[in-house]
Design a protein around this motif. Sequence first.
Motif, PDB file in Angstrom:
ATOM      1  N   ASP A   8       0.758  -1.125  -0.150  1.00  0.00           N
ATOM      2  CA  ASP A   8       0.026   0.187   0.024  1.00  0.00           C
ATOM      3  C   ASP A   8       0.868   1.251   0.144  1.00  0.00           C
ATOM      4  O   ASP A   8       0.511   2.167   0.753  1.00  0.00           O
ATOM      5  CB  ASP A   8      -1.088   0.121   1.103  1.00  0.00           C
ATOM      6  CG  ASP A   8      -1.983  -1.127   0.815  1.00  0.00           C
ATOM      7  OD1 ASP A   8      -2.615  -1.298  -0.221  1.00  0.00           O
ATOM      8  OD2 ASP A   8      -2.672  -1.614   2.094  1.00  0.00           O
ATOM      9  N   TYR A  13      -0.438   4.614   1.585  1.00  0.00           N
ATOM     10  CA  TYR A  13      -1.963   5.394   1.115  1.00  0.00           C
ATOM     11  C   TYR A  13      -3.075   5.110   2.012  1.00  0.00           C
ATOM     12  O   TYR A  13      -3.776   4.132   2.200  1.00  0.00           O
ATOM     13  CB  TYR A  13      -2.152   4.685  -0.184  1.00  0.00           C
ATOM     14  CG  TYR A  13      -3.336   4.981  -1.180  1.00  0.00           C
ATOM     15  CD1 TYR A  13      -3.573   6.337  -1.612  1.00  0.00           C
ATOM     16  CD2 TYR A  13      -4.751   4.510  -1.016  1.00  0.00           C
ATOM     17  CE1 TYR A  13      -4.437   6.828  -2.379  1.00  0.00           C
ATOM     18  CE2 TYR A  13      -5.766   5.009  -1.515  1.00  0.00           C
ATOM     19  CZ  TYR A  13      -5.627   6.407  -2.215  1.00  0.00           C
ATOM     20  OH  TYR A  13      -6.732   7.003  -3.035  1.00  0.00           O
ATOM     21  N   THR A  19      -5.751   7.411   4.874  1.00  0.00           N
ATOM     22  CA  THR A  19      -6.828   8.359   4.923  1.00  0.00           C
ATOM     23  C   THR A  19      -6.485   9.484   4.170  1.00  0.00           C
ATOM     24  O   THR A  19      -7.138  10.070   3.286  1.00  0.00           O
ATOM     25  CB  THR A  19      -7.508   8.374   6.275  1.00  0.00           C
ATOM     26  OG1 THR A  19      -7.921   6.995   6.905  1.00  0.00           O
ATOM     27  CG2 THR A  19      -8.730   9.288   6.062  1.00  0.00           C
ATOM     28  N   LYS A  38      -4.264  10.320   2.156  1.00  0.00           N
ATOM     29  CA  LYS A  38      -4.033  10.427   0.641  1.00  0.00           C
ATOM     30  C   LYS A  38      -5.112  10.047  -0.043  1.00  0.00           C
ATOM     31  O   LYS A  38      -5.365  10.244  -1.302  1.00  0.00           O
ATOM     32  CB  LYS A  38      -2.979   9.189   0.437  1.00  0.00           C
ATOM     33  CG  LYS A  38      -1.261   9.658   0.976  1.00  0.00           C
ATOM     34  CD  LYS A  38      -0.947  10.885  -0.041  1.00  0.00           C
ATOM     35  CE  LYS A  38       0.417  11.075   0.278  1.00  0.00           C
ATOM     36  NZ  LYS A  38       0.955  12.359  -0.671  1.00  0.00           N
ATOM     37  N   ALA A  39      -6.052   9.253   0.371  1.00  0.00           N
ATOM     38  CA  ALA A  39      -7.231   8.492  -0.338  1.00  0.00           C
ATOM     39  C   ALA A  39      -8.025   9.972  -0.400  1.00  0.00           C
ATOM     40  O   ALA A  39      -8.690  10.160  -1.438  1.00  0.00           O
ATOM     41  CB  ALA A  39      -8.132   7.697   0.683  1.00  0.00           C
ATOM     42  N   GLU A  70      -7.194  12.965  -0.439  1.00  0.00           N
ATOM     43  CA  GLU A  70      -6.424  13.935  -1.651  1.00  0.00           C
ATOM     44  C   GLU A  70      -6.529  13.642  -2.986  1.00  0.00           C
ATOM     45  O   GLU A  70      -6.935  14.022  -4.063  1.00  0.00           O
ATOM     46  CB  GLU A  70      -4.843  13.875  -1.510  1.00  0.00           C
ATOM     47  CG  GLU A  70      -3.775  14.577  -2.342  1.00  0.00           C
ATOM     48  CD  GLU A  70      -2.622  14.462  -2.290  1.00  0.00           C
ATOM     49  OE1 GLU A  70      -1.627  14.820  -3.091  1.00  0.00           O
ATOM     50  OE2 GLU A  70      -2.011  14.029  -1.281  1.00  0.00           O
ATOM     51  N   THR A  71      -6.788  11.990  -3.258  1.00  0.00           N
ATOM     52  CA  THR A  71      -7.120  11.432  -4.610  1.00  0.00           C
ATOM     53  C   THR A  71      -8.539  11.819  -4.944  1.00  0.00           C
ATOM     54  O   THR A  71      -8.884  12.501  -6.130  1.00  0.00           O
ATOM     55  CB  THR A  71      -6.996  10.017  -4.528  1.00  0.00           C
ATOM     56  OG1 THR A  71      -5.789   9.761  -4.111  1.00  0.00           O
ATOM     57  CG2 THR A  71      -7.244   9.398  -5.981  1.00  0.00           C
ATOM     58  N   LEU A  72      -9.581  12.001  -3.763  1.00  0.00           N
ATOM     59  CA  LEU A  72     -11.030  12.183  -4.184  1.00  0.00           C
ATOM     60  C   LEU A  72     -11.108  14.060  -4.569  1.00  0.00           C
ATOM     61  O   LEU A  72     -11.685  14.196  -5.409  1.00  0.00           O
ATOM     62  CB  LEU A  72     -11.406  12.021  -2.618  1.00  0.00           C
ATOM     63  CG  LEU A  72     -13.141  12.455  -2.859  1.00  0.00           C
ATOM     64  CD1 LEU A  72     -13.785  11.542  -4.030  1.00  0.00           C
ATOM     65  CD2 LEU A  72     -13.572  12.129  -1.344  1.00  0.00           C
ATOM     66  N   CYS A 107      -1.363  11.627  -6.875  1.00  0.00           N
ATOM     67  CA  CYS A 107      -1.712  10.768  -5.972  1.00  0.00           C
ATOM     68  C   CYS A 107      -3.007   9.956  -6.395  1.00  0.00           C
ATOM     69  O   CYS A 107      -4.159  10.319  -6.729  1.00  0.00           O
ATOM     70  CB  CYS A 107      -2.388  11.516  -4.844  1.00  0.00           C
ATOM     71  SG  CYS A 107      -2.850  10.830  -3.368  1.00  0.00           S
ATOM     72  N   GLN A 108      -2.825   8.606  -6.307  1.00  0.00           N
ATOM     73  CA  GLN A 108      -3.602   7.360  -6.787  1.00  0.00           C
ATOM     74  C   GLN A 108      -3.710   6.265  -5.811  1.00  0.00           C
ATOM     75  O   GLN A 108      -2.791   6.120  -5.051  1.00  0.00           O
ATOM     76  CB  GLN A 108      -3.430   6.957  -8.186  1.00  0.00           C
ATOM     77  CG  GLN A 108      -3.648   8.024  -9.173  1.00  0.00           C
ATOM     78  CD  GLN A 108      -5.013   8.444  -9.550  1.00  0.00           C
ATOM     79  OE1 GLN A 108      -6.035   7.946  -9.184  1.00  0.00           O
ATOM     80  NE2 GLN A 108      -5.285   9.539 -10.358  1.00  0.00           N
ATOM     81  N   ALA A 109      -4.701   5.367  -5.834  1.00  0.00           N
ATOM     82  CA  ALA A 109      -4.699   4.113  -5.044  1.00  0.00           C
ATOM     83  C   ALA A 109      -3.352   3.545  -5.625  1.00  0.00           C
ATOM     84  O   ALA A 109      -2.949   3.463  -6.729  1.00  0.00           O
ATOM     85  CB  ALA A 109      -5.864   3.504  -5.126  1.00  0.00           C
TER      86      ALA A 109
END
Length: 286
Positions: A155, A208, A210, A212-213, A215-217, A230-232
């Motif tokens: 991860d 990755y 919370t 970073k998740a 940030e992706t959103l 920033c991606q999963a």
Amino acid sequence: SSFFFLTPDQRYILKQCTANDVHSIRNILTRYRAHIESSCRNNGEDEEKTISTSLLPRLFGLYSLRFADPSIPDVVLLAQANFFAAAHKIHKKFDLKGSTHNRFASERECKKDSPVFKDLDWVEQGHRLRFPSKKEMDDVRDQLQRDTEFLSSCDLIDYSLLVGVHEMDKSMLDCYEKNSEPFRVVYTRSCGERIICYFGIVDVLTPYGTEKALETLLTGTLMCCRDVSCQAPDIYHHRFMQFCNDQILDYDESSTDSLSASLFHAMGPSDERQQGADSSRTDKLE
């Protein structure tokens, strides 16, 4: 920001670690060591030595630097190999993540003596890691695939392929044949393009979570920026490899120019199989 120390021979780096870095290292240590050991194979020329094919950083230990003055906070340092400990000066670097959203070096960065360029600069300048045969290129691609699959399984994201470019002096081409590179330095050389490229994977400790998740959103979905860095982990890994296949790796078997590549260097068995052993503890350096 972190600071770095280089040993006089440039072979090793001491890098300041954040608390998050320390947590990541301890979280992946057992799997990291197994991955590095699984990449070792015997050197046909010397049975006493093994060859590491992994392009991941070589992590040797975590150390706590403590000061006599109790008001000065402890500093945690990570000891690792420097794969830019090259025989030749590196004129420019490329930090390649596989993302194309705003991935240009700033004007200020470009004015530095040894600038760090980014993905779109690499594409615009038309560079490639060019190998003398398809097999050698495929060996590097396969190792990048294994290394990034490992990072994805842990991860981890935000890693890069760091490429250092030495622009060869046309008046001294004969000298390049005589110089040898140190161990742990991975490179490919194209006399046609008059460049030597040193490369390896860096910045492998970003989980990755919370933050970073979100940030992706926010940057990716809500702002409609589909190719943000920033991606999963699985998406990051696949995008990174796609960029390597499309924009980084190449070969030219038909070239009449002298091409050479040194992909995986020989080293003593203790170097690879024991690395990471010291990382299971944090030593005190007074």
